[in-house]
Design an enzyme around this catalytic site. Structure first.
Site, PDB file in Angstrom:
ATOM      1  CD  GLU A 141       8.903  47.614  40.216  1.00 20.67           C
ATOM      2  OE1 GLU A 141      10.102  47.044  40.170  1.00 20.67           O
ATOM      3  OE2 GLU A 141       8.869  47.800  39.342  1.00 20.67           O
TER       4      GLU A 141
ATOM      5  N   GLY B 243      14.053  35.610  34.170  1.00 15.43           N
ATOM      6  CA  GLY B 243      14.365  36.164  35.846  1.00 15.43           C
ATOM      7  C   GLY B 243      16.459  34.803  36.506  1.00 15.43           C
TER       8      GLY B 243
ATOM      9  CG  ASP C 265      10.602  34.271  41.341  1.00 16.21           C
ATOM     10  OD1 ASP C 265       9.368  34.034  40.968  1.00 16.21           O
ATOM     11  OD2 ASP C 265      11.379  33.685  41.969  1.00 16.21           O
TER      12      ASP C 265
ATOM     13  N   GLY D 224      10.914  38.475  33.361  1.00 17.83           N
ATOM     14  CA  GLY D 224      11.318  38.510  33.929  1.00 17.83           C
ATOM     15  C   GLY D 224      11.661  37.713  35.078  1.00 17.83           C
TER      16      GLY D 224
ATOM     17  NE  ARG E 140      22.438  39.297  44.064  1.00 21.60           N
ATOM     18  CZ  ARG E 140      21.654  39.290  43.169  1.00 21.60           C
ATOM     19  NH1 ARG E 140      22.635  39.022  42.126  1.00 21.60           N
ATOM     20  NH2 ARG E 140      20.834  40.160  42.838  1.00 21.60           N
TER      21      ARG E 140
HETATM   22  N1  LIG Z   1      15.144  48.429  33.924  1.00 23.74           N
HETATM   23  C1  LIG Z   1      16.242  48.090  35.127  1.00 23.74           C
HETATM   24  N2  LIG Z   1      16.650  48.810  35.802  1.00 23.74           N
HETATM   25  C2  LIG Z   1      17.443  47.526  36.677  1.00 23.74           C
HETATM   26  N3  LIG Z   1      16.304  47.125  37.788  1.00 23.74           N
HETATM   27  C3  LIG Z   1      15.345  46.438  36.789  1.00 23.74           C
HETATM   28  C4  LIG Z   1      14.839  47.225  36.228  1.00 23.74           C
HETATM   29  N4  LIG Z   1      13.485  46.889  35.818  1.00 23.74           N
HETATM   30  C5  LIG Z   1      13.683  46.204  36.518  1.00 23.74           C
HETATM   31  N5  LIG Z   1      14.428  46.162  37.613  1.00 23.74           N
HETATM   32  C6  LIG Z   1      14.308  45.484  38.979  1.00 23.74           C
HETATM   33  O1  LIG Z   1      14.900  44.785  38.537  1.00 23.74           O
HETATM   34  C7  LIG Z   1      14.541  43.809  39.886  1.00 23.74           C
HETATM   35  C8  LIG Z   1      15.053  41.884  40.422  1.00 23.74           C
HETATM   36  O2  LIG Z   1      14.588  41.722  38.577  1.00 23.74           O
HETATM   37  P1  LIG Z   1      13.790  40.287  38.712  1.00 23.74           P
HETATM   38  O3  LIG Z   1      13.684  39.831  40.360  1.00 23.74           O
HETATM   39  O4  LIG Z   1      13.276  40.105  37.102  1.00 23.74           O
HETATM   40  O5  LIG Z   1      15.051  39.289  38.784  1.00 23.74           O
HETATM   41  P2  LIG Z   1      15.846  37.857  39.627  1.00 23.74           P
HETATM   42  O6  LIG Z   1      16.260  38.594  40.214  1.00 23.74           O
HETATM   43  O7  LIG Z   1      17.417  38.107  38.045  1.00 23.74           O
HETATM   44  O8  LIG Z   1      15.000  36.898  39.006  1.00 23.74           O
HETATM   45  P3  LIG Z   1      14.724  35.981  39.913  1.00 23.74           P
HETATM   46  O9  LIG Z   1      13.967  37.170  41.674  1.00 23.74           O
HETATM   47  O10 LIG Z   1      13.528  35.517  39.526  1.00 23.74           O
HETATM   48  O11 LIG Z   1      15.856  35.438  41.294  1.00 23.74           O
HETATM   49  C9  LIG Z   1      13.292  43.929  40.122  1.00 23.74           C
HETATM   50  O12 LIG Z   1      13.033  44.356  41.657  1.00 23.74           O
HETATM   51  C10 LIG Z   1      13.086  45.619  39.099  1.00 23.74           C
HETATM   52  O13 LIG Z   1      12.629  45.892  40.882  1.00 23.74           O
END
Ligand SMILES: Nc1ncnc2c1ncn2[C@@H]1O[C@H](COP(=O)(O)OP(=O)(O)OP(=O)(O)O)[C@@H](O)[C@H]1O
Length: 553
Positions: A204, A241, A199, A197, A312
């Site tokens: 987490e 991510g 950051d 995923g 966004r």
């Molecule tokens: N199945 C799920 N459904 C919805 N949210 C989830 C699920 N699994 C994890 N998450 C949440 O999604 C959030 C964002 O994920 P993540 O940071 O990996 O992606 P991102 O925001 O696209 O990438 P980055 O942080 O690199 O910009 C995490 O805080 C996590 O708690």
């Protein structure tokens, strides 16, 4: 046999490698292939043992079978399929991405082939002690472009299979499920926890792992002075991510194959972690970035446009930029007392970085990594005895940014502080003083366009071991505040700047803690030196010259 005075172990004589006749031996920790030519002029090709992922017997078919047949005919030996084997290793492409390489070897007897496999496997085991055996894989299917599961199955799963790393894979069905899994499951069977995923996912995982470790050690995590315990399990991240800044900072690229290969080969770096407290209450642990003012506002504002996906942030950034707000406050900090490194260094943190090595005595090469890294207790967390050394700055700030890592990414090649280290026990605290829209644009452009965002007269930077922020009321009229901040700056020998068109002053902002919003502006931040061990090598310096360590074709 002897090469340049070094003892070498000869393994296979006159075998077929990629259709060429070679001798194979180990020399200086490298598996070396010496082409047999009439005049003996070909330089050897080698694979460092720590870059060998696996060695497997294989069935020859197609082109490979034809080559083997030709070779056996020429040498008058009967070669059956089981005498062929493949050495899987890694090589680094010019772009910095790691690639999986195959080297096919045809031995002249079953015995030779088995002995070779055994010998190499033992050599790898001896040379590389810290490869993971069993990993927990937590896939966030909602991060980035929502293709975490696909990325894992396509790019990572077969590498773990090849390297004989056992995996227990869980796909999260909701936010916070990864945290619950880490807090509640028996983790004793695992060597590490890998997030697939962005950051947010690795954050987490780290927050849950630290919470569990401190709880098991009976520590009071709400005490900002507490010396935290390092978790036994290592963590890793396979990028899926939107930003993937942590992966970029620790591997030099954002690429699932590179990350998986570094995890499977057990490369490890020590990462600093910040504990963030508000009124003696732990808010969270952060791994990469803390931002008050502009970056706090952008994350908060972007929540209104969640439906837009990663775009966004651009819209929220534009709106916040147009508002050009600044905030009053006092920043107190404990300066780094080790003057061998600073935010102005031209040398950036790399694989084998001497600054991080000295701090944590970690080695990014798996050969010497041990679980008990010898970190000096005084480096772990700044304590009460440092009270007298605290310094402070008061004023109006457009942004207060703290870079635990350099925070470079594909979208921000200039980073927040390019010379920040992965594990030096410090953060680079960047104060962007109240400035005009145009000045702030210059600052942002330097981050986005690979310039130096610190080299501006309204930006100050300090390398610190801890810092606190406290909001203050706008108080005296603006001219007094300016006089006050300029006097402070002049007293401390800093450059005095005169903003042309200034920002509007607002009451308070929020903190962006690795992308999560903390509404409490008054915080107390401590850096814990190399509290987490992350599967990664650290960014490598690329050499454009061809290397003898390459895929043998
Ligand atoms: N199945 C799920 N459904 C919805 N949210 C989830 C699920 N699994 C994890 N998450 C949440 O999604 C959030 C964002 O994920 P993540 O940071 O990996 O992606 P991102 O925001 O696209 O990438 P980055 O942080 O690199 O910009 C995490 O805080 C996590 O708690």
């Amino acid at each position: 046999m002897e090469v340049e005075g070094e003892e070498i172990a000869e393994l296979l004589k006159s075998v077929e490698v990629g259709g060429k006749e070679c001798d194979v031996f180990i020399h200086n920790g490298n598996l070396t292939f010496q082409r047999l030519t009439h005049d003996g002029t070909k330089p050897p090709t080698y694979i460092p043992l720590n870059r060998i992922l696996a060695i497997k017997p294989c069935e020859s078919s197609g082109k490979r079978a034809t080559l083997a047949r030709k070779f056996s005919k020429k040498n008058g030996v009967e070669i059956t399929q089981s005498h062929s084997l493949k050495v899987y290793s890694t090589r680094i492409s010019r772009s910095g991405k790691w690639k999986l390489c195959k080297h096919s070897i045809t031995c002249s007897s079953q015995e030779d082939s088995q002995n070779f496999i055994e010998y190499i496997n033992n050599a790898i085991k001896e040379y590389v002690s810290s490869r993971p055996k069993h990993l927990m894989i937590l896939i966030n299917p909602r991060g980035g472009k929502k293709n975490g599961e696909y990325i894992y199955r396509k790019y990572a799963a077969h590498i773990f299979n090849l390297a004989d790393v056992k995996t227990s894979v869980f796909v999260t069905s909701h936010s916070d499920q990864a945290r619950d899994q880490i807090l509640e499951q028996d983790l004793s069977a695992y060597d590490g926890i890998i997030g697939v995923g962005g950051d947010g996912t690795i954050n987490e995982i780290v927050n849950a792992l630290l919470a569990r470790t401190q709880n098991e050690a009976g520590l009071d995590v709400d005490d900002p002075e507490v010396t935290l315990v390092r978790p036994k399990l290592k963590v890793g991240i396979i990028p899926a991510g939107s930003t993937d800044a942590i992966v970029f900072d620790t591997t030099g690229v954002s690429d699932p194959v590179t990350s998986t290969l570094q995890i499977a080969q057990g490369f490890t770096v020590g990462l600093d972690v910040c504990s963030v407290h508000h009124s003696n209450y732990l808010l969270r642990y952060t791994l990469a970035f803390l931002g008050y003012g502009f970056f706090g506002d952008v994350v908060k504002e972007s929540e209104k446009f969640r439906w837009m996906g990663p775009n966004r942030y651009s819209l929220a950034g534009f709106l916040k930029y147009m508002r050009n707000q600044s905030y009053h406050g006092v920043v107190s900090y404990l300066p780094n007392d080790d003057h061998s490194h600073s935010p102005w260094d031209s040398e950036v943190c790399r694989a084998g970085c001497p600054v991080c090595k000295e701090k944590g005595e970690y080695s990014p090469t798996p050969a010497t990594v041990t679980d008990d890294i010898n970190i000096k207790v005084e480096d772990l967390c700044p304590s009460e005895k440092d009270v007298e050394k605290w310094e402070s700055k008061h004023g109006e700030f457009n942004a207060i940014n703290a870079a635990i890592l350099s925070c470079t990414s594909v979208k921000a090649p200039g980073g927040v502080s390019r010379a920040a280290h992965l594990g030096n026990g410090c953060v680079d605290l960047v104060l962007v003083r109240r400035c005009s829209r145009l000045q702030y644009l210059r600052y942002m452009l330097r981050i986005a366009l690979n310039g130096n965002p610190l080299d501006l007269n309204f930006v100050e930077v300090q390398r610190v071991k801890a810092f606190k922020f406290q909001t203050t009321h706008p108080g005296p009229p603006r001219s007094d505040v300016e006089q006050c901040s300029e006097a402070t700056a002049a007293d401390s020998g800093d450059v005095v700047y005169v903003p042309r068109r200034q920002a509007s002053v607002s009451s308070t902002s929020s903190w962006n803690l690795d992308g999560e919003i903390a509404e409490q502006p008054d915080i107390d931040v401590r850096v814990h030196c190399q509290l987490i061990q992350l599967f990664a090598l650290g960014p490598e310096v690329h050499d454009s010259k061809p290397s003898p360590f390459s895929c043998f074709r």
